[in-house]
Design an enzyme around this catalytic site. Structure first.
Site, mmCIF file in Angstrom:
data_model
loop_
_atom_site.group_PDB
_atom_site.id
_atom_site.type_symbol
_atom_site.label_atom_id
_atom_site.label_comp_id
_atom_site.label_asym_id
_atom_site.label_seq_id
_atom_site.Cartn_x
_atom_site.Cartn_y
_atom_site.Cartn_z
ATOM 1 N N TYR A 18 0.683 -1.193 -0.042
ATOM 2 C CA TYR A 18 0.008 -0.041 -0.149
ATOM 3 C C TYR A 18 0.727 1.223 0.183
ATOM 4 O O TYR A 18 0.683 2.313 -0.923
ATOM 5 C CB TYR A 18 -0.936 -0.147 1.022
ATOM 6 C CG TYR A 18 -1.895 1.295 1.253
ATOM 7 C CD1 TYR A 18 -3.117 1.261 0.686
ATOM 8 C CD2 TYR A 18 -1.368 2.343 1.900
ATOM 9 C CE1 TYR A 18 -3.957 2.394 0.749
ATOM 10 C CE2 TYR A 18 -1.927 3.515 1.989
ATOM 11 C CZ TYR A 18 -3.363 3.648 1.297
ATOM 12 O OH TYR A 18 -4.168 4.583 1.077
ATOM 13 N N HIS A 22 1.156 3.984 -3.122
ATOM 14 C CA HIS A 22 0.585 5.562 -2.968
ATOM 15 C C HIS A 22 1.863 6.667 -2.611
ATOM 16 O O HIS A 22 1.712 7.517 -2.472
ATOM 17 C CB HIS A 22 -0.154 5.551 -1.523
ATOM 18 C CG HIS A 22 -1.477 4.790 -1.895
ATOM 19 N ND1 HIS A 22 -1.815 3.552 -2.088
ATOM 20 C CD2 HIS A 22 -2.682 5.138 -2.208
ATOM 21 C CE1 HIS A 22 -2.883 3.119 -2.125
ATOM 22 N NE2 HIS A 22 -3.489 4.333 -2.339
ATOM 23 N N TYR A 41 -7.382 16.195 -0.349
ATOM 24 C CA TYR A 41 -7.518 14.787 -0.138
ATOM 25 C C TYR A 41 -6.442 14.285 0.551
ATOM 26 O O TYR A 41 -5.179 14.527 0.076
ATOM 27 C CB TYR A 41 -7.749 14.191 -1.337
ATOM 28 C CG TYR A 41 -7.869 12.603 -1.407
ATOM 29 C CD1 TYR A 41 -8.571 12.038 -0.310
ATOM 30 C CD2 TYR A 41 -7.704 11.720 -2.401
ATOM 31 C CE1 TYR A 41 -8.989 10.818 -0.286
ATOM 32 C CE2 TYR A 41 -7.714 10.422 -2.356
ATOM 33 C CZ TYR A 41 -8.377 9.973 -1.413
ATOM 34 O OH TYR A 41 -8.869 8.435 -1.436
#
Length: 81
Positions: A18, A22, A41
């Site tokens: 992950y 990212h 965000y």
């Protein structure tokens, strides 16, 4: 403008993947997020995999639907297998 917070749990054996996926967001993905209403965000990941996300948007339903229809989002799904 809606302020939306969400919580997810990343599986312990997927945390490093992950983080890697990212670490460098594709420019096309950033553009698609902005164009579909995702503003300010942010994602926060604890070492135990607890993920907190925050976004500001005129409509979370429209933002989700907009991203679901983008080519870059479909490509990301294919690449994540």
């Amino acid at each position: 403008m809606e302020r939306v917070c969400f919580q997810l749990q990343v599986k312990a054996d997927r945390i490093e993947e992950y983080k890697r996926r990212h670490a460098a967001v594709w420019p096309d993905m950033l553009q698609a997020l902005a164009e579909t209403g995702w503003h300010n965000y942010s994602l926060f990941l604890r070492p135990d995999g607890l993920l907190i996300g925050y976004v500001e948007t005129p409509s979370i339903e429209a933002a989700r639907a907009g991203m679901a229809a983008t080519e870059v989002n479909l490509l990301a799904r294919v690449r994540s297998g």
